[in-house]
Scaffold this motif. Structure first.
Motif, PDB file in Angstrom:
ATOM      1  N   GLY A 118      48.057  30.852 -69.231  1.00 26.49           N
ATOM      2  CA  GLY A 118      47.971  31.910 -70.222  1.00 26.49           C
ATOM      3  C   GLY A 118      48.340  33.298 -69.740  1.00 26.49           C
ATOM      4  O   GLY A 118      48.242  34.263 -70.476  1.00 26.49           O
ATOM      5  N   LYS A 119      48.769  33.426 -68.491  1.00 26.56           N
ATOM      6  CA  LYS A 119      49.126  34.727 -67.926  1.00 26.56           C
ATOM      7  C   LYS A 119      50.587  34.719 -67.488  1.00 26.56           C
ATOM      8  O   LYS A 119      51.138  33.710 -67.081  1.00 26.56           O
ATOM      9  CB  LYS A 119      48.263  35.038 -66.709  1.00 26.56           C
ATOM     10  N   LYS A 120      51.199  35.881 -67.565  1.00 26.69           N
ATOM     11  CA  LYS A 120      52.572  36.050 -67.093  1.00 26.69           C
ATOM     12  C   LYS A 120      52.540  36.201 -65.579  1.00 26.69           C
ATOM     13  O   LYS A 120      51.772  37.014 -65.044  1.00 26.69           O
ATOM     14  CB  LYS A 120      53.175  37.293 -67.733  1.00 26.69           C
ATOM     15  N   ILE A 121      53.359  35.408 -64.875  1.00 26.06           N
ATOM     16  CA  ILE A 121      53.457  35.522 -63.419  1.00 26.06           C
ATOM     17  C   ILE A 121      54.894  35.845 -63.039  1.00 26.06           C
ATOM     18  O   ILE A 121      55.832  35.401 -63.703  1.00 26.06           O
ATOM     19  CB  ILE A 121      52.953  34.252 -62.691  1.00 26.06           C
ATOM     20  N   PHE A 122      55.050  36.613 -61.966  1.00 24.98           N
ATOM     21  CA  PHE A 122      56.384  37.021 -61.540  1.00 24.98           C
ATOM     22  C   PHE A 122      56.343  37.476 -60.085  1.00 24.98           C
ATOM     23  O   PHE A 122      55.267  37.769 -59.541  1.00 24.98           O
ATOM     24  CB  PHE A 122      56.928  38.132 -62.444  1.00 24.98           C
ATOM     25  N   ALA A 123      57.512  37.534 -59.452  1.00 23.02           N
ATOM     26  CA  ALA A 123      57.620  37.993 -58.075  1.00 23.02           C
ATOM     27  C   ALA A 123      57.693  39.516 -58.083  1.00 23.02           C
ATOM     28  O   ALA A 123      58.366  40.109 -58.931  1.00 23.02           O
ATOM     29  CB  ALA A 123      58.850  37.409 -57.409  1.00 23.02           C
ATOM     30  N   ALA A 124      56.998  40.147 -57.126  1.00 19.21           N
ATOM     31  CA  ALA A 124      56.960  41.609 -57.078  1.00 19.21           C
ATOM     32  C   ALA A 124      56.637  42.093 -55.671  1.00 19.21           C
ATOM     33  O   ALA A 124      56.145  41.334 -54.838  1.00 19.21           O
ATOM     34  CB  ALA A 124      55.911  42.132 -58.048  1.00 19.21           C
ATOM     35  N   GLU A 125      56.887  43.384 -55.449  1.00 19.26           N
ATOM     36  CA  GLU A 125      56.504  44.021 -54.191  1.00 19.26           C
ATOM     37  C   GLU A 125      54.989  44.221 -54.202  1.00 19.26           C
ATOM     38  O   GLU A 125      54.424  44.696 -55.184  1.00 19.26           O
ATOM     39  CB  GLU A 125      57.203  45.359 -54.036  1.00 19.26           C
ATOM     40  N   LEU A 126      54.330  43.853 -53.118  1.00 15.25           N
ATOM     41  CA  LEU A 126      52.872  43.931 -53.062  1.00 15.25           C
ATOM     42  C   LEU A 126      52.351  45.160 -52.338  1.00 15.25           C
ATOM     43  O   LEU A 126      51.289  45.661 -52.641  1.00 15.25           O
ATOM     44  CB  LEU A 126      52.309  42.676 -52.396  1.00 15.25           C
ATOM     45  N   THR A 127      53.083  45.625 -51.358  1.00 15.17           N
ATOM     46  CA  THR A 127      52.619  46.785 -50.588  1.00 15.17           C
ATOM     47  C   THR A 127      53.798  47.687 -50.285  1.00 15.17           C
ATOM     48  O   THR A 127      54.949  47.300 -50.421  1.00 15.17           O
ATOM     49  CB  THR A 127      51.996  46.361 -49.245  1.00 15.17           C
ATOM     50  N   LYS A 128      53.487  48.861 -49.851  1.00 20.37           N
ATOM     51  CA  LYS A 128      54.558  49.779 -49.461  1.00 20.37           C
ATOM     52  C   LYS A 128      55.206  49.356 -48.148  1.00 20.37           C
ATOM     53  O   LYS A 128      56.205  49.915 -47.733  1.00 20.37           O
ATOM     54  CB  LYS A 128      54.018  51.195 -49.380  1.00 20.37           C
ATOM     55  N   ARG A 169      56.701  46.693 -47.789  1.00 18.66           N
ATOM     56  CA  ARG A 169      57.769  45.776 -48.205  1.00 18.66           C
ATOM     57  C   ARG A 169      57.390  44.313 -48.026  1.00 18.66           C
ATOM     58  O   ARG A 169      58.129  43.520 -47.459  1.00 18.66           O
ATOM     59  CB  ARG A 169      59.067  46.077 -47.466  1.00 18.66           C
ATOM     60  N   THR A 170      56.233  43.954 -48.528  1.00 23.35           N
ATOM     61  CA  THR A 170      55.805  42.561 -48.584  1.00 23.35           C
ATOM     62  C   THR A 170      55.904  42.133 -50.038  1.00 23.35           C
ATOM     63  O   THR A 170      55.568  42.884 -50.940  1.00 23.35           O
ATOM     64  CB  THR A 170      54.350  42.419 -48.093  1.00 23.35           C
ATOM     65  N   TYR A 171      56.381  40.902 -50.257  1.00 24.24           N
ATOM     66  CA  TYR A 171      56.608  40.415 -51.611  1.00 24.24           C
ATOM     67  C   TYR A 171      55.859  39.114 -51.847  1.00 24.24           C
ATOM     68  O   TYR A 171      55.625  38.347 -50.920  1.00 24.24           O
ATOM     69  CB  TYR A 171      58.112  40.190 -51.841  1.00 24.24           C
ATOM     70  N   GLY A 172      55.498  38.883 -53.093  1.00 23.12           N
ATOM     71  CA  GLY A 172      54.797  37.658 -53.443  1.00 23.12           C
ATOM     72  C   GLY A 172      54.729  37.505 -54.954  1.00 23.12           C
ATOM     73  O   GLY A 172      55.350  38.259 -55.704  1.00 23.12           O
ATOM     74  N   THR A 173      53.949  36.529 -55.399  1.00 19.72           N
ATOM     75  CA  THR A 173      53.797  36.265 -56.820  1.00 19.72           C
ATOM     76  C   THR A 173      52.524  36.930 -57.324  1.00 19.72           C
ATOM     77  O   THR A 173      51.484  36.856 -56.686  1.00 19.72           O
ATOM     78  CB  THR A 173      53.735  34.750 -57.075  1.00 19.72           C
ATOM     79  N   VAL A 174      52.637  37.593 -58.462  1.00 23.73           N
ATOM     80  CA  VAL A 174      51.497  38.264 -59.075  1.00 23.73           C
ATOM     81  C   VAL A 174      51.338  37.799 -60.516  1.00 23.73           C
ATOM     82  O   VAL A 174      52.271  37.261 -61.110  1.00 23.73           O
ATOM     83  CB  VAL A 174      51.660  39.806 -59.041  1.00 23.73           C
ATOM     84  N   TRP A 175      50.132  38.005 -61.061  1.00 25.91           N
ATOM     85  CA  TRP A 175      49.915  37.756 -62.479  1.00 25.91           C
ATOM     86  C   TRP A 175      49.545  39.070 -63.126  1.00 25.91           C
ATOM     87  O   TRP A 175      49.006  39.969 -62.482  1.00 25.91           O
ATOM     88  CB  TRP A 175      48.866  36.681 -62.733  1.00 25.91           C
ATOM     89  N   GLN A 176      49.898  39.185 -64.403  1.00 26.38           N
ATOM     90  CA  GLN A 176      49.657  40.421 -65.137  1.00 26.38           C
ATOM     91  C   GLN A 176      48.486  40.239 -66.077  1.00 26.38           C
ATOM     92  O   GLN A 176      48.468  39.314 -66.894  1.00 26.38           O
ATOM     93  CB  GLN A 176      50.899  40.811 -65.925  1.00 26.38           C
ATOM     94  N   GLY A 177      47.515  41.116 -65.969  1.00 26.06           N
ATOM     95  CA  GLY A 177      46.336  41.074 -66.824  1.00 26.06           C
ATOM     96  C   GLY A 177      46.607  41.674 -68.193  1.00 26.06           C
ATOM     97  O   GLY A 177      47.670  42.243 -68.451  1.00 26.06           O
ATOM     98  N   GLU A 178      45.642  41.555 -69.067  1.00 29.94           N
ATOM     99  CA  GLU A 178      45.778  42.034 -70.440  1.00 29.94           C
ATOM    100  C   GLU A 178      45.975  43.547 -70.523  1.00 29.94           C
ATOM    101  O   GLU A 178      46.629  44.038 -71.439  1.00 29.94           O
ATOM    102  CB  GLU A 178      44.553  41.627 -71.247  1.00 29.94           C
ATOM    103  N   LEU A 179      45.423  44.275 -69.585  1.00 29.08           N
ATOM    104  CA  LEU A 179      45.551  45.731 -69.599  1.00 29.08           C
ATOM    105  C   LEU A 179      46.757  46.222 -68.814  1.00 29.08           C
ATOM    106  O   LEU A 179      46.942  47.425 -68.636  1.00 29.08           O
ATOM    107  CB  LEU A 179      44.275  46.378 -69.057  1.00 29.08           C
ATOM    108  N   GLY A 180      47.577  45.304 -68.307  1.00 30.18           N
ATOM    109  CA  GLY A 180      48.797  45.683 -67.617  1.00 30.18           C
ATOM    110  C   GLY A 180      48.713  45.718 -66.104  1.00 30.18           C
ATOM    111  O   GLY A 180      49.726  45.853 -65.442  1.00 30.18           O
ATOM    112  N   GLY A 181      47.504  45.618 -65.546  1.00 24.84           N
ATOM    113  CA  GLY A 181      47.360  45.598 -64.099  1.00 24.84           C
ATOM    114  C   GLY A 181      47.854  44.279 -63.525  1.00 24.84           C
ATOM    115  O   GLY A 181      47.974  43.283 -64.231  1.00 24.84           O
ATOM    116  N   VAL A 182      48.191  44.280 -62.248  1.00 24.50           N
ATOM    117  CA  VAL A 182      48.663  43.061 -61.604  1.00 24.50           C
ATOM    118  C   VAL A 182      47.776  42.689 -60.420  1.00 24.50           C
ATOM    119  O   VAL A 182      47.166  43.556 -59.800  1.00 24.50           O
ATOM    120  CB  VAL A 182      50.133  43.165 -61.138  1.00 24.50           C
TER     121      VAL A 182
END
Length: 68
Positions: free
Chosen positions: A8-18, A20-33
């Motif tokens: 039920g959540k949108k998941i996508f690849a994104a930058e996790l830290t400054k 330059r580490t990358y991984g998969t995140v999910w997006q909450g209802e309020l827009g936070g990841v």
């Protein structure tokens, strides 16, 4: 970049830290990841492309639908 629907959540690849580490995140209802932790299937990566490949394989195996 593709994103998918997982439990039920949108998941996508994104930058996790400054650092330059990358991984998969999910997006909450309020827009936070938040990072999606799924054992060795979705590890932290050095590039966004590597994180996207992990996510695409995860989605393929679990037959996830692509998000709009």
């Amino acid at each position: 970049m593709k994103s998918y629907i997982y439990r039920g959540k949108k998941i996508f690849a994104a930058e996790l830290t400054k650092a330059r580490t990358y991984g998969t995140v999910w997006q909450g209802e309020l827009g936070g990841v938040q990072r999606l932790r799924y054992g060795s299937y979705l590890p932290l990566r050095d590039t966004l492309e590597e994180a996207q490949r992990d996510l695409d394989e995860f989605a393929r195996v679990r037959k996830l639908k692509e998000a709009e």
